[in-house]
Design a protein around this motif. Structure first.
Motif, short mmCIF file in Angstrom:
data_model
loop_
_atom_site.label_atom_id
_atom_site.label_comp_id
_atom_site.label_asym_id
_atom_site.label_seq_id
_atom_site.Cartn_x
_atom_site.Cartn_y
_atom_site.Cartn_z
N PHE A 177 0.84 -1.19 0.00
CA PHE A 177 0.00 0.00 0.00
C PHE A 177 0.88 1.25 0.00
O PHE A 177 1.94 1.29 0.64
N VAL A 178 0.40 2.28 -0.71
CA VAL A 178 0.91 3.63 -0.58
C VAL A 178 -0.18 4.40 0.15
O VAL A 178 -1.35 4.38 -0.25
N ILE A 179 0.18 5.13 1.25
CA ILE A 179 -0.82 5.74 2.13
C ILE A 179 -0.58 7.24 2.20
O ILE A 179 0.55 7.70 2.40
N ALA A 180 -1.69 8.00 2.03
CA ALA A 180 -1.63 9.46 2.16
C ALA A 180 -1.67 9.82 3.63
O ALA A 180 -2.47 9.29 4.40
N GLY A 229 -0.90 7.67 -15.72
CA GLY A 229 -2.20 7.04 -15.99
C GLY A 229 -3.10 7.14 -14.76
O GLY A 229 -2.63 7.10 -13.63
N ALA A 230 -4.42 7.29 -15.00
CA ALA A 230 -5.37 7.47 -13.89
C ALA A 230 -5.78 6.12 -13.29
O ALA A 230 -5.89 5.11 -13.99
N LEU A 231 -6.01 6.13 -11.96
CA LEU A 231 -6.53 4.97 -11.23
C LEU A 231 -7.84 5.38 -10.56
O LEU A 231 -7.89 6.41 -9.88
N SER A 232 -8.91 4.60 -10.74
CA SER A 232 -10.22 4.96 -10.18
C SER A 232 -10.27 4.57 -8.70
O SER A 232 -10.87 3.58 -8.31
N ASN A 233 -9.62 5.37 -7.88
CA ASN A 233 -9.54 5.12 -6.45
C ASN A 233 -9.76 6.45 -5.74
O ASN A 233 -9.02 7.41 -5.96
N THR A 234 -10.76 6.51 -4.87
CA THR A 234 -11.07 7.76 -4.17
C THR A 234 -10.83 7.63 -2.66
O THR A 234 -11.40 8.38 -1.87
N THR A 235 -10.01 6.65 -2.25
CA THR A 235 -9.69 6.48 -0.84
C THR A 235 -8.32 7.08 -0.54
O THR A 235 -7.59 7.50 -1.46
N GLY A 236 -7.93 7.08 0.73
CA GLY A 236 -6.65 7.65 1.14
C GLY A 236 -5.48 6.70 1.04
O GLY A 236 -4.38 7.03 1.51
N SER A 237 -5.68 5.52 0.45
CA SER A 237 -4.57 4.59 0.27
C SER A 237 -4.72 3.90 -1.07
O SER A 237 -5.84 3.69 -1.56
N GLN A 238 -3.61 3.55 -1.67
CA GLN A 238 -3.61 2.89 -2.97
C GLN A 238 -2.89 1.55 -2.83
O GLN A 238 -1.72 1.49 -2.44
N ALA A 239 -3.64 0.47 -3.13
CA ALA A 239 -3.03 -0.86 -3.09
C ALA A 239 -2.36 -1.16 -4.42
O ALA A 239 -2.88 -0.80 -5.48
N TYR A 240 -1.21 -1.81 -4.34
CA TYR A 240 -0.60 -2.34 -5.56
C TYR A 240 -0.39 -3.83 -5.36
O TYR A 240 -0.07 -4.29 -4.27
N ILE A 241 -0.66 -4.58 -6.41
CA ILE A 241 -0.65 -6.04 -6.33
C ILE A 241 0.19 -6.60 -7.48
O ILE A 241 -0.06 -6.28 -8.65
N ASN A 242 1.17 -7.42 -7.11
CA ASN A 242 1.96 -8.17 -8.09
C ASN A 242 2.52 -7.27 -9.20
O ASN A 242 2.34 -7.53 -10.40
N LEU A 243 3.17 -6.18 -8.78
CA LEU A 243 3.80 -5.32 -9.79
C LEU A 243 4.90 -6.10 -10.52
O LEU A 243 5.60 -6.92 -9.93
N THR A 244 5.05 -5.78 -11.79
CA THR A 244 6.09 -6.45 -12.59
C THR A 244 7.19 -5.48 -13.03
O THR A 244 8.16 -5.90 -13.67
N GLN A 245 7.05 -4.17 -12.69
CA GLN A 245 8.07 -3.19 -13.03
C GLN A 245 8.00 -2.03 -12.04
O GLN A 245 7.00 -1.84 -11.35
N THR A 246 9.08 -1.25 -11.98
CA THR A 246 9.13 -0.10 -11.08
C THR A 246 8.02 0.88 -11.43
O THR A 246 7.82 1.21 -12.61
N THR A 247 7.29 1.37 -10.37
CA THR A 247 6.10 2.19 -10.60
C THR A 247 6.09 3.36 -9.63
O THR A 247 6.39 3.21 -8.44
N PHE A 248 5.74 4.61 -10.19
CA PHE A 248 5.56 5.82 -9.38
C PHE A 248 4.07 5.98 -9.09
O PHE A 248 3.23 5.68 -9.93
N TYR A 249 3.73 6.50 -7.88
CA TYR A 249 2.33 6.78 -7.52
C TYR A 249 2.21 8.20 -6.97
O TYR A 249 3.12 8.70 -6.29
N ARG A 250 1.07 8.85 -7.23
CA ARG A 250 0.71 10.12 -6.61
C ARG A 250 -0.81 10.19 -6.48
O ARG A 250 -1.53 9.47 -7.17
N MET A 251 -1.28 11.09 -5.58
CA MET A 251 -2.72 11.21 -5.29
C MET A 251 -3.19 12.61 -5.63
O MET A 251 -2.52 13.60 -5.32
#
Length: 738
Positions: free
Chosen positions: A328-331, A352-374
């Motif tokens: 998880f990435v947590i705000a 790219g957009a993610l349809s998530n309106t909560t204060g945390s973003q789950a990532y599952i089984n990533l296959t490459q390095t990934t940046f996240y922002r809210m």
């Protein structure tokens, strides 16, 4: 009894004559009668009747009346009253009936010698109804329309009876009845101006109506609506609200900053309100004067105020292996409603957009390095972009492979395993001799391993460094060692009687599988016996000299062959039971057997002695006798002779009964039945009905059924011959029953 009736008749006749001679009576009254406002001078008039046959002189009849039990008024009848005449008599003194209410008027007369005084008095009730004093309904009142209750009362009312209340909503033009006969009326929820009065029954006087009272219904106030609701950023939260459509004056404005949980009065009685520099969402409403009705609130207006949020800080950056790149990435901190999250796999160049309106973003089984922002909503303020969290993902190392597994015989173990395809360093090799339950470390960091000289079956694998990912293993290779087979020893050779099977046993065998072989040409060629993987084997009946051996197999090792067993066949001795013979029932025959050194006959139940070669046989049915002989080697031979037993008696079923009492065919006759006791018979008609049955027939059925002769015709029989299983079926004809 007759004398009693005659005396009664005389008394009645006498009394009737006396009555007619003396009777004067009051027949009816004419006045006073019930009415309205009766006076003090009401005339009392009655009808006096002379029911006798004589003239009653004047002044002999005294007339009386009283009112309500008061003093009696007396006046004589001043005229002669002729026989059978009636007289309307009015008292000169008037009755006072002026008091309102009910009065009892009583009139009676008195005459000397009047023997029937039962009809000398009249009494009746007179109702004097006084004119109604209708009174009035009090009092006029103003109420709030549709939300009111109270009581109206009738005051100043006298006399009469209340019939009902009435109401009018059109100024008295028409009235509607109300079911209520009491002096008061409870009103409820009057919705328009209404007048009320009371109808009064005057009895003998005219009815009347009371004065009315008016209930004036005031409409509830219209509180109006507020315009000017808005959504603003905290930095510019100022403006004006306006109330419109209100029907009464403004008492005050009110505000709430907790969603209407509590309200704060604002000293403002105008229809506009200015708000300035709000820092939190605020609701406004107006309290309008209700006059008679309850004060009323307008609708509400909301000034939604969005706070200015600082950039959000994300927690949860990490470096992970591709096999466990989940988390998880947590705000953290304070932020507004979340609009969505974004991700980038090219170091933030594109998102790219993610349809998530909560204060945390789950990532599952990533296959490459990934940046996240809210991205969080600023409302009327600018939207807020958080800082960036980075999830570094290491690819899973490629699993190398070992050389091919192999199976070798334990007597010669030589070989090398080679690992190929490794991308990370070797930590060590490992081996297991218990199927992988436990492993032993081999101090070898190279890519090959020499397993020559191995003494047991062994599994091999290589342990490699996984770096960010877990350390890992190659596949496994198994070097299988097969032990050389031990075939064991077959039991010794021997001799066997002809057609007898032999039990063979292999002792001391240790092998994966076995198969037996036989040879009938002294070992020149061998034939495999199917399905013979066993240490015990029962041969087929021996018909010639034969040899057997066993071959043992284990894995890849060469086969092992057992010793050879020779089985010699001893021919069976020749037996002779003689020739087949036929005899009649009750006769005997001597059997003649030969061969071997001794013999025995079977079955022996009908023989004189089954242990001698020439016994006497007395069979009652055809019987095969077997003669078994044995030679010096213990081998057995046999031969069979059949003694056929013939029946000299004819079993003949007659098919006619004449029933004419000539002693010929008068009963159903079965010839020879006496030699076959317990012969059972049944006779049926053409419909299958059982007419006669006997389990031990004696030639005595005369064609009758239940004591009566059966009619001529054809019938059907079934006969079971006694002592045998022979069954006969046929027809029998009845004749002579005419």
């Amino acid at each position: 009894m007759l004398r009693r009736y005659s005396f009664l008749l005389i008394l009645l006749t006498t009394f009737s004559s006396i009555t007619r001679a003396q009777d004067v009576w009051l027949q009816n009254h004419f006045s006073p009668n019930s009415g309205c406002s009766l006076s003090t001078l009401e005339t009392v008039t009655v009808l006096v009747n002379n029911n006798s046959g004589v003239i009653m002189p004047s002044n002999t009849i005294q007339m009386y009346y009283s009112v309500d039990g008061g003093a009696a008024v007396n006046q004589p009848l001043s005229s002669n009253l002729t026989a059978g005449a009636s007289w309307n008599f009015s008292f000169a003194v008037k009755a006072n009936l002026s008091a309102c209410g009910s009065h009892i008027v009583k009139v009676w007369l008195n005459r000397p010698g009047d023997v029937n005084q039962l009809n000398d008095t009249l009494q009746w009730s007179v109702q004097n109804d006084c004119p109604i004093v209708p009174g009035t309904v009090t009092s006029d009142i103003t109420v709030c329309q549709g939300a009111n209750a109270g009581t109206l009362s009738l005051f100043g009312w006298s006399y009469g009876t209340i019939i009902a209340w009435e109401s009018s909503t059109n100024g008295g033009s028409t009235w509607s009845p109300i079911v209520n006969s009491t002096p008061s009326y409870a009103y409820n929820n009057v919705s328009q101006n209404t007048q009320y009065h009371v109808l009064i029954d005057g009895g003998y006087c005219p009815d009347d109506t009371s004065g009315y009272a008016t209930i004036t219904a005031q409409s509830p106030p219209v509180p109006g609506t507020i315009s000017g609701s808005d959504s603003l950023c905290e930095s510019v939260a100022s403006g004006m609200l306006t109330l419109s459509g209100n029907s009464q004056s403004v008492l005050q404005w009110e505000s709430s900053t907790n969603g209407g949980g509590s309200w704060t009065p604002i000293a403002n009685t105008t229809t506009t309100h200015n708000y300035l520099n709000l820092t939190t969402t605020t609701i406004y409403r107006v309290l309008v004067d209700g006059l008679i009705c309850a004060d009323a609130y307008s609708d509400t207006a909301m000034i939604y105020v969005d706070p200015v949020y600082p950039p959000t800080v994300l927690a949860g950056s990490d470096s992970l292996c591709i096999t466990n790149a989940t988390g998880f990435v947590i705000a953290t901190g304070s932020f507004g409603p979340v609009l969505n999250w974004e991700f980038s796999t090219d170091n933030g160049s594109t998102w790219g957009a993610l349809s998530n309106t909560t204060g945390s973003q789950a990532y599952i089984n990533l296959t490459q390095t990934t940046f996240y922002r809210m991205i969080s909503e600023g409302g009327q303020c600018p939207d807020v972009v958080s800082d960036t969290a980075v999830i570094y993902v290491q690819a899973l190392p490629v699993t190398p492979t070992l050389g091919l597994s192999d199976t070798v015989c334990a007597t010669a173990v030589v070989g090398i395993l080679n690992m190929t395809g490794s991308t990370t360093p070797v930590l060590n090799w490992e081996s297991s001799t218990n199927g992988g339950s436990t492993w032993t470390t081999i101090a070898n960091t190279g890519t090959s391993y020499d397993y020559s000289g191995q003494s047991v079956t062994t599994i091999y694998r290589v342990h490699l460094d996984g770096r960010l990912c877990p350390d890992y293993y190659t596949d496994t290779a198994i070097i299988q060692l097969d032990s050389a087979p031990v075939v064991g020893v077959l039991n010794q050779s021997g001799s066997v009687c002809e057609s007898i099977s032999e039990e063979l046993h292999l002792l001391g065998s240790v092998a994966d599988s076995l198969f037996w072989e036989y040879s009938s040409d002294n070992g020149a060629t061998w034939q495999v016996i199917p399905n013979s993987d066993t240490i015990d084997y029962t041969t087929s009946p021996i018909t010639q000299d034969i040899q057997f051996q066993v071959t043992a197999l284990s894995g890849v090792c060469p086969p092992a062959i057992s010793n050879v067993v020779n089985i010699t066949m001893i021919p069976s001795p020749v037996a002779d039971a003689g020739i087949d013979t036929a005899i009649y029932v009750g006769e005997t025959v001597t059997l003649n057997g030969s061969g071997g050194i001794t013999g025995i006959w079977m079955p022996g139940t009908t023989l004189s002695d089954s242990m001698i070669a020439n016994p006497v046989a007395t069979p009652v049915v055809t019987t095969p006798y077997v003669y078994y002989v044995i030679d010096i080697s213990g081998c057995v031979g046999s031969d069979t002779v059949v003694i056929t037993v013939m029946d000299p008696i004819q079993f003949n079923i007659r098919n006619v009964i004449t029933m004419n009492n000539d002693d010929v065919n008068d009963t159903w006759n079965i010839t020879g039945v006496e030699f076959f006791p317990m012969t059972a018979v049944k006779v049926f008609n053409q419909y299958g009905k059982l007419l006669y049955e006997n389990d031990d027939y004696k030639n005595d059925w005369d064609g009758s059924y239940k004591g009566s002769a059966l009619p001529n015709g054809t019938y059907y029989y079934v006969v079971l011959k006694g002592g045998t299983e022979e069954e006969y079926k046929g027809t029998i004809t009845l004749l002579g029953n005419e």
